[in-house]
Design an enzyme around this catalytic site. Structure first.
Site, PDB file in Angstrom:
ATOM      1  N   ILE A 153      44.877  46.984  31.506  1.00  0.00           N
ATOM      2  CA  ILE A 153      43.772  46.838  30.556  1.00  0.00           C
ATOM      3  C   ILE A 153      42.923  48.108  30.625  1.00  0.00           C
ATOM      4  O   ILE A 153      42.633  48.614  31.720  1.00  0.00           O
ATOM      5  CB  ILE A 153      42.892  45.604  30.906  1.00  0.00           C
ATOM      6  CG1 ILE A 153      43.748  44.329  31.031  1.00  0.00           C
ATOM      7  CG2 ILE A 153      41.794  45.424  29.849  1.00  0.00           C
ATOM      8  CD1 ILE A 153      44.488  43.891  29.793  1.00  0.00           C
TER       9      ILE A 153
ATOM     10  N   SER B  50      45.551  38.945  38.409  1.00  0.00           N
ATOM     11  CA  SER B  50      46.283  40.137  37.962  1.00  0.00           C
ATOM     12  C   SER B  50      47.773  39.804  38.005  1.00  0.00           C
ATOM     13  O   SER B  50      48.188  38.935  38.788  1.00  0.00           O
ATOM     14  CB  SER B  50      46.003  41.320  38.906  1.00  0.00           C
ATOM     15  OG  SER B  50      46.901  42.386  38.648  1.00  0.00           O
TER      16      SER B  50
ATOM     17  N   ALA C 179      47.847  41.083  47.429  1.00  0.00           N
ATOM     18  CA  ALA C 179      47.588  39.898  48.271  1.00  0.00           C
ATOM     19  C   ALA C 179      46.292  39.215  47.858  1.00  0.00           C
ATOM     20  O   ALA C 179      46.212  37.983  47.793  1.00  0.00           O
ATOM     21  CB  ALA C 179      47.517  40.318  49.738  1.00  0.00           C
ATOM     22  N   SER C 180      45.280  40.021  47.545  1.00  0.00           N
ATOM     23  CA  SER C 180      44.003  39.413  47.136  1.00  0.00           C
ATOM     24  C   SER C 180      44.177  38.642  45.833  1.00  0.00           C
ATOM     25  O   SER C 180      43.598  37.564  45.652  1.00  0.00           O
ATOM     26  CB  SER C 180      42.898  40.478  46.992  1.00  0.00           C
ATOM     27  OG  SER C 180      43.070  41.274  45.831  1.00  0.00           O
TER      28      SER C 180
ATOM     29  N   TYR D 192      45.663  44.753  47.428  1.00  0.00           N
ATOM     30  CA  TYR D 192      45.206  44.272  46.112  1.00  0.00           C
ATOM     31  C   TYR D 192      46.087  43.100  45.650  1.00  0.00           C
ATOM     32  O   TYR D 192      45.577  42.057  45.226  1.00  0.00           O
ATOM     33  CB  TYR D 192      45.267  45.423  45.107  1.00  0.00           C
ATOM     34  CG  TYR D 192      44.808  45.050  43.714  1.00  0.00           C
ATOM     35  CD1 TYR D 192      43.457  44.925  43.407  1.00  0.00           C
ATOM     36  CD2 TYR D 192      45.737  44.826  42.693  1.00  0.00           C
ATOM     37  CE1 TYR D 192      43.040  44.581  42.122  1.00  0.00           C
ATOM     38  CE2 TYR D 192      45.326  44.481  41.409  1.00  0.00           C
ATOM     39  CZ  TYR D 192      43.978  44.368  41.130  1.00  0.00           C
ATOM     40  OH  TYR D 192      43.569  44.021  39.855  1.00  0.00           O
TER      41      TYR D 192
HETATM   42  N1  LIG Z   1      41.883  46.869  34.258  1.00  0.00           N
HETATM   43  C1  LIG Z   1      43.068  46.369  34.579  1.00  0.00           C
HETATM   44  O1  LIG Z   1      44.115  46.915  34.246  1.00  0.00           O
HETATM   45  C2  LIG Z   1      43.129  45.067  35.365  1.00  0.00           C
HETATM   46  C3  LIG Z   1      44.377  44.442  35.480  1.00  0.00           C
HETATM   47  C4  LIG Z   1      44.470  43.262  36.178  1.00  0.00           C
HETATM   48  C5  LIG Z   1      43.358  42.696  36.748  1.00  0.00           C
HETATM   49  N2  LIG Z   1      42.149  43.316  36.630  1.00  0.00           N
HETATM   50  C6  LIG Z   1      41.012  42.661  37.277  1.00  0.00           C
HETATM   51  O2  LIG Z   1      39.998  42.452  36.331  1.00  0.00           O
HETATM   52  C7  LIG Z   1      38.734  42.396  36.994  1.00  0.00           C
HETATM   53  C8  LIG Z   1      37.763  43.314  36.258  1.00  0.00           C
HETATM   54  O3  LIG Z   1      38.235  44.648  36.409  1.00  0.00           O
HETATM   55  P1  LIG Z   1      37.964  45.790  35.312  1.00  0.00           P
HETATM   56  O4  LIG Z   1      39.268  46.336  34.928  1.00  0.00           O
HETATM   57  O5  LIG Z   1      37.042  45.297  34.289  1.00  0.00           O
HETATM   58  O6  LIG Z   1      37.283  46.873  36.253  1.00  0.00           O
HETATM   59  P2  LIG Z   1      35.885  47.626  36.196  1.00  0.00           P
HETATM   60  O7  LIG Z   1      35.911  48.551  37.340  1.00  0.00           O
HETATM   61  O8  LIG Z   1      35.636  48.150  34.838  1.00  0.00           O
HETATM   62  O9  LIG Z   1      34.843  46.445  36.479  1.00  0.00           O
HETATM   63  C9  LIG Z   1      34.743  45.850  37.744  1.00  0.00           C
HETATM   64  C10 LIG Z   1      33.287  45.515  37.996  1.00  0.00           C
HETATM   65  O10 LIG Z   1      33.205  44.881  39.273  1.00  0.00           O
HETATM   66  C11 LIG Z   1      32.050  45.396  39.920  1.00  0.00           C
HETATM   67  N3  LIG Z   1      32.159  45.269  41.363  1.00  0.00           N
HETATM   68  C12 LIG Z   1      32.912  45.998  42.230  1.00  0.00           C
HETATM   69  N4  LIG Z   1      32.668  45.618  43.494  1.00  0.00           N
HETATM   70  C13 LIG Z   1      31.762  44.611  43.430  1.00  0.00           C
HETATM   71  C14 LIG Z   1      31.109  43.825  44.402  1.00  0.00           C
HETATM   72  N5  LIG Z   1      31.319  43.997  45.716  1.00  0.00           N
HETATM   73  N6  LIG Z   1      30.237  42.893  43.975  1.00  0.00           N
HETATM   74  C15 LIG Z   1      29.980  42.719  42.651  1.00  0.00           C
HETATM   75  N7  LIG Z   1      30.550  43.455  41.686  1.00  0.00           N
HETATM   76  C16 LIG Z   1      31.438  44.387  42.081  1.00  0.00           C
HETATM   77  C17 LIG Z   1      31.969  46.850  39.495  1.00  0.00           C
HETATM   78  O11 LIG Z   1      30.670  47.380  39.699  1.00  0.00           O
HETATM   79  C18 LIG Z   1      32.390  46.752  38.035  1.00  0.00           C
HETATM   80  O12 LIG Z   1      31.264  46.580  37.195  1.00  0.00           O
HETATM   81  C19 LIG Z   1      38.993  42.818  38.433  1.00  0.00           C
HETATM   82  O13 LIG Z   1      39.063  41.674  39.240  1.00  0.00           O
HETATM   83  C20 LIG Z   1      40.350  43.478  38.366  1.00  0.00           C
HETATM   84  O14 LIG Z   1      41.038  43.395  39.574  1.00  0.00           O
HETATM   85  C21 LIG Z   1      42.012  44.489  35.953  1.00  0.00           C
END
Ligand SMILES: NC(=O)c1ccc[n+]([C@@H]2O[C@H](COP(=O)([O-])OP(=O)(O)OC[C@H]3O[C@@H](n4cnc5c(N)ncnc54)[C@H](O)[C@@H]3O)[C@@H](O)[C@H]2O)c1
Length: 243
Positions: free
Chosen positions: A183, A137, A153-154, A151
């Protein structure tokens, strides 16, 4: 699009958002795809929307045994792994002063430990020339927005982890990260609903991104088109952060 015919991709977090779009994109490119997610119903539904080259399993990122089981599922089903995309993640808001140990550890367990567990489990089963893509991210670069120190830090950890993995696994396997900005996924739907307009103003491209726009970068990073790229991070934030 890329030709992934005969390749197998294991994609975590594939029940929603970026992970689901990535599974669909890789499948369109001809890959066998294994969709892994803690939300078993979501991943079943997502895999069901694809054809027989798609399989699914329930997977908890924070549990090393669950990571082993997801890898075993992929190997049983398709014989090995070529592409590993790490998209499982959580995003919870909590100001630092009130943050409990449990909140901190949960964030790190899912977002960072989870990347370690599934990568460690996958590598022995990855074919030569394979590629790993971790979804980080911009928070990993800039520290996370208000109330997201854990978040940030992760995700900073993911960026460093990816570089270490790239070094350890070269030249057999490449590893890269993507650092998305805003996103349009369920993860940030509430935030975008309440303050999306203000956020868009700060994005030079004047919009939030779509999950497929991250999926296509993941495909590029798994393809031969990026064959000399490893240990790198691509920021995809519409220009909102230029690292
Ligand atoms: N959407 C954004 O704006 C954005 C921006 C930067 C980074 N991200 C990163 O992108 C990645 C995907 O996020 P997203 O936006 O598609 O979110 P989302 O919530 O639509 O999808 C995340 C998925 O991860 C699954 N999940 C959660 N905890 C879990 C666990 N313990 N084990 C297995 N699966 C688990 C959820 O069930 C979900 O299906 C994430 O790592 C998020 O941090 C998202």
């Amino acid at each position: 699009m890329f030709d992934f015919t005969g390749k197998t991709a294991l994609i975590t977090g594939a029940g929603s958002g970026i992970g689901r779009a990535t599974a669909a994109y890789f499948h369109e490119c001809g890959a066998n795809v294994v969709l892994a997610d803690i939300n078993a119903a979501a991943v079943q539904e997502a895999a069901g929307a694809l054809d027989g080259r798609a399989s699914h399993c329930r997977y908890d990122a924070g549990d090393p045994q669950s990571a082993e089981a997801a890898v075993a599922h992929a190997v049983d089903r398709f014989g090995g792994i070529d592409h590993l995309v790490l998209a499982a993640g959580i995003y919870e808001q909590q100001l630092l002063e009130g943050m409990t140990d449990a909140q901190w550890h949960r964030m790190i367990a899912v977002n960072l430990d989870g990347a370690f567990y599934i990568t460690r489990a996958s590598v022995p089963h990855m074919r030569d020339g394979g590629a790993i893509v971790a979804i980080a991210s911009v928070a990993g670069h800039q520290g996370g927005s208000f109330g997201h120190t854990h978040y940030g830090a992760s995700k900073g950890g993911i960026l460093a982890f990816t570089r270490g993995v790239a070094r350890d696994l070269a030249p057999r396997i490449r590893a890269n990260a993507i650092a998305p900005g805003w996103i349009d996924t369920p993860m940030v739907a509430k935030t975008l609903e309440s303050s999306g307009a203000a956020k868009v103003k700060a994005i030079p491209l004047q919009r939030v991104g779509q999950p497929r726009e991250i999926a296509s970068i993941a495909a590029f990073l798994c393809s031969d088109a990026s064959s000399f790229v490893t240990g790198e991070s691509i920021i995809a934030a519409g220009g909102a952060y230029m690292g």
